[in-house]
Design a protein around this motif. Structure first.
Motif, PDB file in Angstrom:
ATOM      1  N   GLY A   1      13.615 -12.102   7.088  1.00  0.00           N
ATOM      2  CA  GLY A   1      13.654 -10.650   7.271  1.00  0.00           C
ATOM      3  C   GLY A   1      13.076 -10.148   8.586  1.00  0.00           C
ATOM      4  N   PRO A   2      13.256  -8.838   8.855  1.00  0.00           N
ATOM      5  CA  PRO A   2      12.806  -8.247  10.120  1.00  0.00           C
ATOM      6  C   PRO A   2      11.291  -8.299  10.327  1.00  0.00           C
ATOM      7  N   GLN A   3      10.498  -8.264   9.230  1.00  0.00           N
ATOM      8  CA  GLN A   3       9.037  -8.290   9.395  1.00  0.00           C
ATOM      9  C   GLN A   3       8.564  -9.635   9.945  1.00  0.00           C
ATOM     10  N   LYS A   4       9.148 -10.701   9.426  1.00  0.00           N
ATOM     11  CA  LYS A   4       8.813 -12.041   9.920  1.00  0.00           C
ATOM     12  C   LYS A   4       9.282 -12.188  11.359  1.00  0.00           C
ATOM     13  N   LEU A   5      10.468 -11.642  11.623  1.00  0.00           N
ATOM     14  CA  LEU A   5      11.028 -11.737  12.980  1.00  0.00           C
ATOM     15  C   LEU A   5      10.133 -11.012  13.987  1.00  0.00           C
ATOM     16  N   LEU A   6       9.559  -9.895  13.575  1.00  0.00           N
ATOM     17  CA  LEU A   6       8.657  -9.172  14.475  1.00  0.00           C
ATOM     18  C   LEU A   6       7.412  -9.998  14.799  1.00  0.00           C
TER      19      LEU A   6
END
Length: 333
Positions: free
Chosen positions: A42-47
């Motif tokens: 997901g985007p949170q991990k990617l950030l």
């Protein structure tokens, strides 16, 4: 076509040519060569990953596959609910783990990466990834799961060649797994975790040949930070060492070269050697292969699994010999 159009629109580029290449896409665009990659988290991990790379660059470790931002300033494109990242296409060859000179520069680079990682505060809205303090529990769990998988085999009427090899070899790896856990429990692991927590550094967590790109003049770039997380640095070192040593018959010369080269940039403390030894001792490859087989994690054929297991078992003597040499050389009690 829709997918390409969305990537073009969100990243503000024009794609001239696209082709699949080892799990990513090579793009020729109006702004140069790019690497497009589909992300399976997901985007949170990617950030967290994005922030980690930016932190390294800010601290002078610039040779990473830096993400381009989309038109909204985010490091991804969202296409049909899938996340894609875009980075520069880095030219060069993969690190050769049979070549001791390649291995030495890779070890030095890893030390520089660890130094540059210190002081990382992940961006807001990102998900902090950490394995600090988890390894005694993880090791104990994995040793236990070796028995669970044996019970699965016993219930089978028709046992495969993998099953038979697994049953025959289990005791050896269970014993060595328990020894590794004891080594870790008797080490300064907890206090080293506290230091790492305080330093706010991170590990790459997948520092292997295809993520170490050697360009002109032996210039190294490190790519694919998908698994990076807070962790004691000896995890990264042991992981890298194991990946090299399994290709070199557990040759002590390669192990010493890695440690010496790493120490030139960032010397290991005396108490870190015992933690490093515990990681090297733990039969991670054996556990991982069995886990993949019994829980259908990968779609390999029966023969592939059996031959991989056979390969690991055939290294037993060299592996034990290596552990003995390492213990003596680095004075591990």
């Amino acid at each position: 076509m829709m997918r390409e159009f969305e990537v073009e629109r969100q990243f503000g580029i024009k794609i001239d040519n696209i082709k699949a290449n080892k799990g990513v896409y090579y793009l020729k665009t109006n702004k140069g060569e790019r690497c497009l990659k589909k992300i399976n988290y997901g985007p949170q991990k990617l950030l967290f990953v994005y922030g980690a790379k930016e932190h390294l660059i800010k601290n002078g470790f610039e040779d990473v596959d830096r993400y381009f931002l989309n038109i909204d300033g985010e490091p991804y494109a969202l296409v049909n609910e899938d996340l894609y990242t875009l980075s520069e296409w880095l030219d060069g060859r993969e690190c050769d783990f049979h070549n001791i000179e390649d291995v030495k520069i890779a070890a030095k680079t890893l030390a520089k990466l660890h130094e540059a990682s210190k002081g990382y505060d992940p961006p807001e809205n990102s998900k902090l990834k950490t394995d600090l303090g988890r390894w005694p529990t993880l090791m104990a769990k994995r040793v236990k799961s070796l028995d669970k998988m044996r019970d699965m085999v016993r219930k089978k009427n028709n046992k495969s060649s993998f099953d038979l090899l697994y049953i025959k070899s289990l005791d050896f790896y269970k014993k060595i797994g328990k020894e590794a856990l004891r080594t870790l429990e008797e080490s300064e692991y907890e206090s080293l975790c506290a230091i790492a927590e305080n330093e706010k550094g991170f590990c790459h967590h997948d520092y292997t040949y295809h993520n170490i790109i050697i360009g002109q003049d032996n210039h190294i770039s490190v790519i694919d930070f998908d698994y990076c997380k807070r962790e004691v640095r000896t995890f990264d070192i042991s992981n890298f060492m194991t990946k090299v040593l399994k290709r070199c018959n557990w040759n002590m010369e390669f192990a010493t070269a890695i440690i010496d080269s790493y120490n030139e940039e960032s010397p290991l403390k005396e108490e870190e050697y015992k933690v490093l030894f515990a990681y090297l001792q733990f039969p991670q490859r054996y556990w991982r292969l069995a886990n993949r087989y019994y829980y259908n994690e990968v779609n390999w054929g029966q023969n592939t699994f059996a031959s991989k297991l056979e390969g690991i078992i055939n290294e037993q003597e060299e592996y034990l010999n290596f552990l003995g040499q390492f213990k003596d050389k680095y004075n591990i009690k």
